[in-house]
Scaffold this motif. Structure first.
Motif, PDB file in Angstrom:
ATOM      1  N   THR A 100      10.762  -3.078  76.386  1.00 57.15           N
ATOM      2  CA  THR A 100      10.114  -1.770  76.349  1.00 57.15           C
ATOM      3  C   THR A 100      10.344  -1.068  77.685  1.00 57.15           C
ATOM      4  OG1 THR A 100       7.972  -2.430  77.259  1.00 57.15           O
ATOM      5  CG2 THR A 100       8.333  -2.817  74.897  1.00 57.15           C
TER       6      THR A 100
ATOM      7  N   GLN B 168       4.359  -8.896  73.234  1.00 58.10           N
ATOM      8  CA  GLN B 168       3.378  -8.368  72.288  1.00 58.10           C
ATOM      9  C   GLN B 168       3.091  -9.394  71.199  1.00 58.10           C
ATOM     10  OE1 GLN B 168       1.612  -5.759  72.403  1.00 58.10           O
ATOM     11  NE2 GLN B 168       1.320  -4.751  70.448  1.00 58.10           N
TER      12      GLN B 168
ATOM     13  N   VAL C  33       3.860   0.880  73.859  1.00 56.43           N
ATOM     14  CA  VAL C  33       3.457  -0.504  73.628  1.00 56.43           C
ATOM     15  C   VAL C  33       2.958  -1.104  74.944  1.00 56.43           C
ATOM     16  CG1 VAL C  33       4.241  -2.793  72.912  1.00 56.43           C
ATOM     17  CG2 VAL C  33       5.168  -0.754  71.792  1.00 56.43           C
TER      18      VAL C  33
ATOM     19  N   LEU D 207       8.879  -6.842  72.777  1.00 52.53           N
ATOM     20  CA  LEU D 207       8.488  -6.950  71.382  1.00 52.53           C
ATOM     21  C   LEU D 207       9.304  -8.077  70.744  1.00 52.53           C
ATOM     22  CD1 LEU D 207       8.545  -3.156  70.478  1.00 52.53           C
ATOM     23  CD2 LEU D 207       6.516  -4.596  70.755  1.00 52.53           C
TER      24      LEU D 207
END
Length: 275
Positions: free
Chosen positions: A33, A184, A18, A23
């Motif tokens: 992440t 994200q 990612v 996230l």
């Protein structure tokens, strides 16, 4: 290269595919992440992206476009496990032109960072303007630098760094950026994105080898004169270590348009045991 031991932390695995640090899980929970992985321990979050995430939570809490985040002070309450994190935000002191907001980040229901931020009204003060913060050459003036390779972790590995060749232990000027977004799928302000790099200051002008000494910071206090522009983040850093186990990292923060503000970090300094 990322290994299973880098990314598997108990029953939670850090995503490696990612292009973002976090996230979103729901309104106030975020999963880190690999790009958040800490420099001191592989199973903790680095304070730099944590600082940006908390600033993002503060800026999206009861947003006031006429106010600017002018100071944010983080107290690091302990190790920040690299696991899903919850951020609770509340307004402590509402006001028309001055507002104080508090945010607490928790992991597994344990508070790990508490931050307070002053948001101040902006207006035309050009008639009184003047800076005493020294400018520094732009990122194109410095070569790429691999000096951050003394540190481990996915956060440090995600950085592109350029440094003044005249740097020395205790004194450095660097520019850095990352291809990764902070969160994200969410719109993040230039200020929150910028603050996701501020804590890195403590790792760019080390006076002693991190394999022999530990010198983590227990706080992070940033003052901002203006909203930064997106892109490169500049750090003009000085590190002082006392003889009593306490140190101080002080930096002037820059974007490509010039000085933006300052950051201070108080350090706890101790020699690591030899194996």
């Amino acid at each position: 290269m990322t290994t299973a031991s880098d990314t598997l932390l108990g029953d939670f695995e850090l995503a490696t595919d990612v292009p973002a640090c976090y996230l979103p899980l729901d309104d106030d929970r975020y999963a880190p992440t690999i790009h958040v992985q800490g420099a001191w321990r592989p199973d903790e979050q680095h304070m730099a992206p944590v600082g940006g995430l908390i600033a993002h939570a503060i800026e999206t809490h009861e947003p006031r476009p006429e106010l600017q985040l002018a100071r944010i002070s983080y107290d690091i309450l302990g190790i920040m496990p690299a696991r899903p994190s919850t951020i609770a935000v509340r307004t402590l002191r509402p006001g028309r032109t001055i507002e104080l907001v508090e945010a607490t980040m928790s992991v597994d229901d344990r508070p790990v960072v508490r931050a307070r931020a002053w948001r101040l009204a902006t207006g035309d003060s050009s008639g009184a303007a003047g800076l005493e913060l020294e400018p520094m050459p732009g990122p194109d003036a410095f070569p790429r630098w691999n000096g951050m390779e003394i540190w481990g972790g996915g956060y440090i590995r995600s950085l592109e760094v350029r440094a003044d060749p005249a740097g020395r232990p205790g004194r450095a000027r660097v520019w850095m950026r990352s291809p990764n977004k902070l969160v994200q799928g969410e719109v993040v302000s230039p200020t929150a994105a910028f603050l996701a790099f501020a804590d890195t200051a403590n790792g760019i002008a080390v006076r002693v080898p991190p394999g022999e000494w530990a010198f983590p910071n227990v706080d992070l206090t940033v003052h901002l004169l203006r909203e930064p522009v997106p892109g490169w983040v500049g750090l003009d850093t000085r590190v002082s270590l006392g003889e009593n186990g306490i140190g101080l990292t002080s930096s002037v923060l820059h974007d490509v348009n010039g000085p933006v503000g300052t950051v201070e970090q108080i350090l706890t300094v101790r020699r690591l045991p030899t194996s």
